[in-house]
Scaffold this active site. Structure first.
Site, PDB file in Angstrom:
ATOM      1  N   HIS A 170       0.765  -1.241   0.022  1.00  0.00           N
ATOM      2  CA  HIS A 170      -0.062  -0.177  -0.039  1.00  0.00           C
ATOM      3  C   HIS A 170       0.833   1.376  -0.092  1.00  0.00           C
ATOM      4  O   HIS A 170       0.341   2.274  -0.586  1.00  0.00           O
ATOM      5  CB  HIS A 170      -0.926  -0.055   1.003  1.00  0.00           C
ATOM      6  CG  HIS A 170      -2.267  -0.991   0.818  1.00  0.00           C
ATOM      7  ND1 HIS A 170      -2.332  -2.299   1.446  1.00  0.00           N
ATOM      8  CD2 HIS A 170      -3.208  -0.981  -0.123  1.00  0.00           C
ATOM      9  CE1 HIS A 170      -3.089  -2.762   0.951  1.00  0.00           C
ATOM     10  NE2 HIS A 170      -3.827  -1.970  -0.166  1.00  0.00           N
ATOM     11  N   GLU A 207     -10.541 -11.306  -6.677  1.00  0.00           N
ATOM     12  CA  GLU A 207      -9.112 -11.109  -6.261  1.00  0.00           C
ATOM     13  C   GLU A 207      -8.824 -12.463  -5.847  1.00  0.00           C
ATOM     14  O   GLU A 207      -7.588 -12.832  -5.147  1.00  0.00           O
ATOM     15  CB  GLU A 207      -9.195 -10.297  -4.942  1.00  0.00           C
ATOM     16  CG  GLU A 207      -9.670  -9.059  -5.418  1.00  0.00           C
ATOM     17  CD  GLU A 207      -9.816  -8.082  -4.134  1.00  0.00           C
ATOM     18  OE1 GLU A 207      -8.763  -7.276  -3.808  1.00  0.00           O
ATOM     19  OE2 GLU A 207     -10.621  -8.340  -3.365  1.00  0.00           O
ATOM     20  N   ASP A 247      -4.236  -8.617  -5.397  1.00  0.00           N
ATOM     21  CA  ASP A 247      -4.489  -9.638  -4.407  1.00  0.00           C
ATOM     22  C   ASP A 247      -4.427 -10.976  -5.390  1.00  0.00           C
ATOM     23  O   ASP A 247      -4.134 -11.892  -4.805  1.00  0.00           O
ATOM     24  CB  ASP A 247      -5.774  -9.606  -3.684  1.00  0.00           C
ATOM     25  CG  ASP A 247      -5.487  -8.652  -2.334  1.00  0.00           C
ATOM     26  OD1 ASP A 247      -4.418  -8.980  -1.660  1.00  0.00           O
ATOM     27  OD2 ASP A 247      -6.087  -7.699  -2.119  1.00  0.00           O
ATOM     28  N   CYS A 283      -8.817  -3.293 -11.851  1.00  0.00           N
ATOM     29  CA  CYS A 283      -8.510  -2.324 -11.072  1.00  0.00           C
ATOM     30  C   CYS A 283      -7.234  -2.497 -10.400  1.00  0.00           C
ATOM     31  O   CYS A 283      -6.821  -1.407  -9.595  1.00  0.00           O
ATOM     32  CB  CYS A 283      -9.510  -1.854 -10.430  1.00  0.00           C
ATOM     33  SG  CYS A 283     -10.006  -3.133  -8.955  1.00  0.00           S
TER      34      CYS A 283
HETATM   35  C1  PEP Z   1      -6.355  -5.418  -5.786  1.00  0.00           C
HETATM   36  O1  PEP Z   1      -6.319  -6.192  -4.894  1.00  0.00           O
HETATM   37  O2  PEP Z   1      -5.879  -5.725  -6.820  1.00  0.00           O
HETATM   38  C2  PEP Z   1      -6.933  -4.177  -5.464  1.00  0.00           C
HETATM   39  C3  PEP Z   1      -7.199  -3.424  -6.442  1.00  0.00           C
HETATM   40  O3  PEP Z   1      -7.455  -4.039  -4.035  1.00  0.00           O
HETATM   41  P1  PEP Z   1      -6.241  -3.427  -3.055  1.00  0.00           P
HETATM   42  O4  PEP Z   1      -4.864  -3.085  -3.702  1.00  0.00           O
HETATM   43  O5  PEP Z   1      -6.991  -2.136  -2.403  1.00  0.00           O
HETATM   44  O6  PEP Z   1      -6.127  -4.447  -2.146  1.00  0.00           O
HETATM   45 MG    MG Z   2      -7.495  -6.444  -3.069  1.00  0.00          MG
END
Ligand code: PEP
Ligand code: MG
Length: 643
Positions: A279, A507, A531, A577
């Site tokens: 993150h 995911e 994920d 995404c």
């Molecule tokens: C992902 O897992 O690709 C996603 C977009 O969600 P996050 O990165 O917020 O877990």
């Molecule tokens: Mg995710």
């Protein structure tokens, strides 16, 4: 609360009535931590001494004010500070924030001298933190400045001070740095032992105070230490800020650091650990700050000229040409970016005439404002949007935030993802129990099966906004059709408006493999490659030791994406995404596999669009990638076909 309790001539205590822990000193952050107090617990305040009544009244008033959490009117923004260059290349002087304070040259004096030094270092740290707090309150906001109040409270913690001075004086014969380090390491350990992941992360704040005191003890220049003084608005306690346009070198990049660095002073961030889907990296990229990961243990002296080109995966220290070649690359990329920005608002139509919607992932209203050319938002990370809150936002506050994001994107469609917490995403207002394998535990939609209240509030807000502006809702971390049915029932019970499009994130590999049944009755699915990659390759996305395995271009991941595109029920749209969509080369591959919608970090939207416009998808034999031996082979092939 601790800071307030310290202000009275009274002994103030706290007891956690829910768990039976306490009473402990309310003026001691280290003791209050041991209460393991969580959202919803009942606490009792007691006081004795000359100002007991005043202390009780003040703490009662603080509780009535919701502990001065962010006011409802505060703009819902998780990321402060200006945006970066939006490039993937940077050159500048190295600012190191990756090392422990070096105590090896410290010359300890006698007991009196060490006591005096321990005392003086505390005073220096206190003055620095007070300056940082005031500056942050002035330039960023009072709520953001409160982190420094918590750090100041730790410096005034009687139990910590007692431990420090006792260690120096009473036989233990410790030097001032040893005593401070031991005392604050013990506090950090007590935070790390707490159940709630959000509270566990506060150990980071304790270590930040520890390092500040240690730097004061060894006389190390604060401006070279790259601590919170890099925070937007923070001017550095010594007055002069870090080198203008420096390159910050860190071992790992946490989200708080990424959110806090001043993008006007930091040209880029070089991360020793590998991995691009943590993150911290996502936050830095969404702010347009150039980031390179996986530079490893290369030696970087403070102030040395360093540079990197993340696209070519190159990091250099003291280059022989004085950085000229990389500066030329910066100019070239800036030119490319200018051109992409000039055309950002145009749709991304490929040479062979296919239109790919390119949207932006956002975690704040600012992200939405910065997303030039985005065809909407394909992912609103609500847990980031309200990540600073210590009390759950009301329905009305959420309505306002969603409205503001939709307005910032000119009324284009926004896809709101319901609270996605668990794993590496703690939320202060939703306590979670400790789990042995949190990424495989109660995460995403799973969290709300046992306690749906917070989700219901959020769905209520989403339904309300959906009648005003185009809104999609999606549920994260879905595994089974039964979960989809439950989510749809929850929505129906709230009163799902006809305009609201509903989807899920893909995911979990199981979700991808049975997409034909799982997605029946939905409007869309959105593939979260971050994920999906972590679960397909069994590589924790936050663990740098296995980051090399967690590559979204791994053909095994691509096969799952291909499976989703081919087997999704007719009429159900497929979007991506995850951060793979932010990589222009990968975006071409995803479009080649048949994905019609991509959602990228905001600053990458114009670049991804520009790349797609130059691409003839009839010339991209995307299915070739599915049987390649490795992610590296796929990446190389993608570069060859773009050349
Ligand atoms: C992902 O897992 O690709 C996603 C977009 O969600 P996050 O990165 O917020 O877990
Ligand atoms: Mg995710």
């Amino acid at each position: 609360m601790v800071g307030l309790a310290q202000r009275f001539d009274a002994r103030v205590t706290l007891t956690n009535l829910t768990t039976g822990k306490g009473p402990v000193e309310a003026g001691s952050l280290s003791m209050v931590a041991t209460l393991n107090a969580q959202q919803g617990h009942r606490l009792r305040v007691g006081a004795s001494g000359p100002e007991a009544a005043e202390a009780l009244a003040a703490l009662g008033a603080l509780a009535d004010r919701g502990f001065d959490d962010l006011p409802a009117s505060a703009p819902p923004t998780a990321v402060v500070g200006k945006s970066g260059s939006g490039l993937d290349v940077a050159v500048g002087a190295a600012i190191l924030a990756d090392q422990e304070v070096d105590l090896s040259n410290y010359q300890a004096g006698d007991v009196d001298a060490e006591r005096q030094r321990a005392h003086d270092a505390r005073a220096v740290a206190e003055a620095q933190l007070t300056a940082l707090r005031d500056e942050t309150a002035r330039t960023v906001g009072v709520a953001e400045a409160s982190i420094f109040d918590a750090q100041l409270a730790l410096l005034g913690d009687v139990l910590v001070l007692d431990a420090v001075f006792r260690a120096i004086t009473q036989g233990a014969d410790k030097s001032a740095p040893e005593a401070w380090k031991a005392a604050l390491d013990a506090v950090a350990a007590s935070f790390e032992a707490l159940d709630d992941p959000y509270q566990r992360e506060r150990a980071q704040d304790v270590r930040s105070v520890r390092d500040r005191v240690l730097r004061a003890l060894v006389g190390r220049d604060e401006t070279a230490a790259a601590g919170p003084e890099l925070a937007a608005g923070g001017s550095g306690a010594g007055g002069s800020g870090p080198a203008v346009g420096g390159v910050l070198v860190v071992r790992e990049l946490d989200a708080a650091t990424a959110a806090g660095v001043d993008a006007e002073r930091i040209a880029g961030i070089a991360v020793r650990a590998a991995g691009t889907t943590g993150h911290g990296v996502i936050v830095a990229r969404s702010r347009g700050i150039p980031v390179i990961t996986g530079i490893g243990d290369v030696e970087v002296p403070t102030g040395a000229l360093v540079g990197f080109d993340a696209r070519a995966h190159e990091f250099v220290v003291e280059p022989a040409d004085g950085g000229e070649r990389l500066r030329a690359v910066v100019r070239e990329r800036a030119g490319e970016r200018e051109a992409a920005l000039a055309e950002a608002e145009r749709p991304a139509v490929t040479v062979d005439g296919r239109t790919i919607a390119v949207l932006a992932n956002v975690g704040s209203v600012q992200d939405a404002l910065d997303a030039r050319g985005a065809d909407g938002s394909g992912l609103v990370r609500t847990e980031v949007l309200f990540g600073e809150r210590r009390v759950a936002p009301t329905v009305e506050e959420q309505v306002e935030a969603f409205r503001a994001i939709a307005a910032a994107l000119g009324g284009k469609p926004i896809t709101i993802r319901t609270w996605d917490i668990g794993g590496d995403k703690p939320l202060a207002f939703l306590a979670q129990e400790r789990e042995a394998n949190p990424f495989l535990g109660e995460r995403g939609i799973r969290v709300f099966r046992r306690r749906p209240e917070l989700l219901r509030d959020q769905l209520t807000a989403i339904c309300r906004v959906a009648v005003e502006t185009p809104v999609h809702v999606m549920f994260p971390m879905v595994t089974t059709a039964e979960e989809v049915a439950w989510a749809l029932e929850e929505l129906a019970a709230i009163g799902r408006p006809a305009e609201l499009k509903v989807g899920i994130m893909v995911e979990v590999p199981a979700a991808a493999l049975r997409i034909s049944t799982l997605a029946a009755g939905l409007d869309f699915v959105s593939i979260g490659t971050n994920d999906l990659t972590q679960y397909t390759t069994a590589s924790d996305r936050g663990n740098s030791a296995v980051a090399g395995l967690a590559d979204g271009l791994d053909p095994a991941v691509l096969q799952l994406i291909d499976c989703v595109v081919r087997e999704v029920p007719p009429g159900v749209e497929v979007a991506v995404c995850g951060d793979l969509a932010s990589d222009p080369d990968a975006a071409v591959l995803l479009a080649g596999l048949g994905v019609h919608e991509l959602s990228a970090v905001g600053p990458q939207v114009p670049t991804v669009k520009a790349r797609l416009r130059r691409t003839d998808l009839t010339q991209v034999a995307a299915s070739k990638a599915l049987t390649m031996p490795s992610a590296a082979a796929v990446r190389q092939w993608l570069q060859e076909i773009q050349a």
